[in-house]
Design a protein around this motif. Structure first.
Motif, short mmCIF file in Angstrom:
data_model
loop_
_atom_site.label_atom_id
_atom_site.label_comp_id
_atom_site.label_asym_id
_atom_site.label_seq_id
_atom_site.Cartn_x
_atom_site.Cartn_y
_atom_site.Cartn_z
N ASN A 101 0.82 -1.20 0.00
CA ASN A 101 0.00 0.00 0.00
C ASN A 101 0.86 1.27 0.00
O ASN A 101 0.50 2.29 -0.58
CB ASN A 101 -0.90 -0.04 1.24
N PRO A 104 3.02 3.33 -3.73
CA PRO A 104 2.75 4.55 -4.51
C PRO A 104 3.10 5.83 -3.76
O PRO A 104 3.35 6.86 -4.37
CB PRO A 104 1.24 4.49 -4.77
N ILE A 106 5.73 6.15 -1.63
CA ILE A 106 7.17 6.33 -1.52
C ILE A 106 7.82 6.51 -2.89
O ILE A 106 8.75 7.29 -3.05
CB ILE A 106 7.79 5.13 -0.77
N ASN A 107 7.30 5.79 -3.88
CA ASN A 107 7.88 5.89 -5.22
C ASN A 107 7.80 7.31 -5.77
O ASN A 107 6.87 8.04 -5.47
CB ASN A 107 7.10 4.98 -6.17
N ALA A 108 8.78 7.68 -6.58
CA ALA A 108 8.70 8.95 -7.29
C ALA A 108 7.47 8.91 -8.18
O ALA A 108 7.15 7.87 -8.76
CB ALA A 108 9.96 9.16 -8.11
N ASP A 109 6.79 10.03 -8.29
CA ASP A 109 5.57 10.08 -9.10
C ASP A 109 5.81 9.65 -10.54
O ASP A 109 4.96 9.03 -11.16
CB ASP A 109 5.00 11.50 -9.10
N LEU A 294 3.39 12.51 4.93
CA LEU A 294 3.15 11.87 3.65
C LEU A 294 2.34 12.76 2.73
O LEU A 294 2.45 12.69 1.52
CB LEU A 294 2.39 10.56 3.85
N GLU A 297 4.52 14.19 0.33
CA GLU A 297 5.23 13.19 -0.48
C GLU A 297 4.92 13.21 -1.97
O GLU A 297 5.79 13.50 -2.77
CB GLU A 297 4.96 11.79 0.10
N TYR B 10 -9.50 -4.44 -2.71
CA TYR B 10 -8.31 -3.60 -2.79
C TYR B 10 -7.04 -4.41 -3.01
O TYR B 10 -6.11 -3.94 -3.69
CB TYR B 10 -8.17 -2.72 -1.54
N MET B 14 -4.54 -3.65 -5.92
CA MET B 14 -3.10 -3.43 -5.76
C MET B 14 -2.31 -4.35 -6.67
O MET B 14 -1.30 -3.95 -7.25
CB MET B 14 -2.67 -3.68 -4.30
N PHE B 149 8.48 19.96 2.63
CA PHE B 149 8.61 18.53 2.92
C PHE B 149 9.76 18.27 3.88
O PHE B 149 9.84 17.22 4.52
CB PHE B 149 8.90 17.70 1.66
N MET B 198 11.99 12.79 1.54
CA MET B 198 10.86 13.42 0.87
C MET B 198 11.28 14.57 -0.03
O MET B 198 10.51 14.99 -0.89
CB MET B 198 9.85 13.89 1.90
N ILE B 201 13.77 12.43 -3.28
CA ILE B 201 13.10 11.62 -4.31
C ILE B 201 12.40 12.48 -5.37
O ILE B 201 12.64 12.30 -6.56
CB ILE B 201 12.15 10.58 -3.67
N SER B 205 13.86 13.12 -9.48
CA SER B 205 13.05 12.58 -10.58
C SER B 205 12.24 13.65 -11.31
O SER B 205 11.43 13.34 -12.15
CB SER B 205 12.11 11.51 -10.04
#
Lengths: 301, 270
Positions: A101, A104, A106-109, A294, A297, B10, B14, B149, B198, B201, B205
């Motif tokens: 869960n 998404p 934590i991952n870079a967008d 978050l 984030e 869900y 996922m 952040f 935060m 990352i 990117s």
């Protein structure tokens, strides 16, 4: 000691200026009579009237609200159900599902966006080969938004479920309520603050998202953020400033609503805690903190 | 009815929308356009070494600046009264909720050669600076966009430090430098680590900030990936490979950093 305070306050003020100067510039120049971004040529509301005649922008606003509202609602239902299911699980499977869960979040967008695009292109190709019609568009955009919204709902609902007395639902069942009734009348009112906050976070995340939408919407539909991106790439128009000003006001109002709610909730909870002494809260506080951090984030990019 | 069953929809969701796409990234990274297994996507990446190093360098600089601003700010803020803290937090979060494209666009008009910043310099009789379309502009954009952040997690950790712990240290004879070094800083480390994560990352990117403020002069990893998926070169296989490598490097960085930060109670956040 006093001198110390002065220095730290000066520092904080400077950072405040750094944070707000660009926004002030955007807002001021939305009323500028000339197209220049740095020379003031008098007051006008032209850019606002032009904005509301620009059909691309109007349709982008409709798309944005539609996808944000729909995805927030679906994510809230799916996420609340999932959180209830997860909290009934043993430690191990729950841990596993909660880490998936979190992916998404934590991952870079750009990774989330690109990987979803691959999924849609890959399975879209397969479906088309089978004779179905499948294209990137509103449907894929909605699916992508639900995907990155549900995790926020779950993170917001889980702590409330943890606080919930497990005997409460059983008591309702013993007293003859159906499972549905006991959820609707007993469980939901207890966890509602978490559910509602989750929905609000999901909604704002959706409204704000650019990167994931950009990769998953295809060329047919576009959200407001995508339209703004296209505008910044092409020509310079103060219409963008007008959009910014309106969005800023919108966010400001939304934030005031959220904060007023939070203050009221805190007051209620404090009253309740005074009544039932000894109920511990630290876990909840840590998790709500987690949500605050978050929150940022995925918003950035 | 089984309560666990509530999560089934869900879990399936996922599997399709979180796990499967990541598997597809790996599959695409190791295949060629014709569908065969290949390492070509990775060996061809060497020509982009410059973009890799530039991306990581700019992201590290931006993260360091955010930390240098964000930590003292959170520290000072934590000493203020509850009302000031609450209001300050709202003010810090507010710009964050405004679309980041707009925030970045605002900097375009400020940093331009004939923009407001240079006008201000000229007004003060100082020589003007060429900032837009340079790495410096990109870093400013990153710092501006991601500073909250860094502040939020650090602030929320420092705010929660038990006053009596600090008082105990003072009672035991520690001066303010020692209190900071031995008590406050170690206790705030989890917040620092999640703040770094935060900021770093999204910074490493990004493709929007580099496009708007770098003016296409500065290519970052995000631009490279975007170009493979939506640009004119369209090569999702190479794009997946670059994404995969970026993801792995970021994961290694984070793992190393978290290992380094362990020893206290472990990271609370994230």
């Amino acid at each position: 000691m006093k001198k110390n305070r002065f220095g730290s306050r000066l520092f904080m003020t400077l950072i405040g200026i750094f944070l707000y100067a660009p926004i002030a510039v955007l807002i001021i120049f939305s009323f500028n009579a000339s197209k220049s971004r740095s020379v003031w040529a008098g007051f006008t509301l032209d850019w606002y009237t032009q904005l509301f005649q620009n059909e691309r922008i109007l349709s982008a606003i409709t798309t944005t609200f539609l996808v944000s509202i729909l995805s927030a609602l679906i994510a809230t239902v799916v996420g609340t159900a999932a959180a209830m299911g997860f909290s009934a699980m043993k430690r191990r499977p729950r841990g596993l599902f909660l880490s998936i869960n979190n992916i998404p979040l934590i991952n870079a967008d750009i990774i989330t966006g690109v990987s979803l695009m691959l999924l849609f292109v890959f399975f879209g190709g397969a479906l088309t080969a089978l004779g179905f019609r499948f294209r990137l568009g509103f449907g894929t955009l909605l699916m992508a938004h639900i995907t990155f919204n549900v995790p926020y709902v779950i993170l917001s609902v889980m702590p409330k479920l943890r606080q919930l007395d497990p005997n409460l639902m059983e008591a309702a069942l013993d007293l003859g309520a159906t499972p549905w009734q006991s959820f609707w009348k007993v469980v939901l009112p207890e966890i509602w603050p978490g559910v509602f906050n989750g929905m609000l976070i999901a909604f704002t995340m959706s409204i704000d998202d650019f990167v994931i939408s950009y990769f998953t919407a295809g060329s047919g539909v576009s959200t407001l953020a995508m339209e703004i991106y296209a505008m910044t790439r092409k020509r310079i128009s103060p219409e963008i400033n007008a959009v910014s000003t309106l969005m800023f006001l919108f966010v400001l109002i939304l934030l005031i609503i959220i904060n007023v709610r939070q203050i009221r909730q805190e007051r209620q909870e404090r009253n309740r805690r005074q009544q039932i002494k000894g109920s511990e809260m630290p876990v909840d506080e840590i998790v709500s903190n987690e949500i605050i951090s978050l929150l940022g984030e995925s918003e950035g990019e | 009815m089984n309560k666990k069953g509530l999560s089934t929809p869900y879990v399936i969701w996922m599997a399709i929308f979180v796990v499967a796409p990541l598997i597809l990234v790996v599959v695409y990274a190791f295949t060629s356009k014709s569908g065969g297994f290949t390492f070509e996507n990775f060996s061809g990446m060497l020509q982009y070494a410059g973009i890799f190093s530039n991306s990581f360098l700019l992201a590290i600089i931006a993260t360091a600046i955010c930390l240098a601003i964000g930590y003292p700010l959170s520290y000072f803020l934590a000493k203020e009264s509850a009302t000031i803290r609450k209001v300050a937090m709202i003010f810090i979060m507010l710009p964050m909720w405004m679309n980041f494209l707009l925030r970045t666009y605002a900097w375009m008009s400020i940093l331009e050669d004939t923009g407001l910043f240079n006008r201000l310099l000229a007004l003060l009789g100082l020589p003007t600076l060429h900032i837009i379309n340079t790495n410096a502009a990109v870093v400013i954009g990153m710092v501006y966009n991601f500073l909250p952040f860094m502040i939020l997690p650090i602030f929320s950790v420092i705010e929660k430090i038990d006053r009596s712990v600090i008082e105990a240290a003072q009672d035991l004879g520690a001066n303010s430098v020692m209190v900071f070094k031995r008590v406050i800083f170690p206790l705030s480390l989890p917040g620092v680590l999640s703040g770094i994560t935060m900021v770093f990352i999204p910074a490493v990117s990004t493709f929007v900030i580099s496009k708007l403020l770098g003016g296409g002069m500065t290519w970052l990893l995000g631009d490279l990936i975007e170009n493979q998926f939506l640009g004119n070169v369209y090569n999702p296989h190479l794009g997946s490979a670059i994404s995969l490598v970026m993801m792995i490097i970021v994961m290694i960085c984070m793992a190393v950093m978290n290992r380094f930060g362990e020893g206290e109670e472990g990271a609370v956040v994230l």
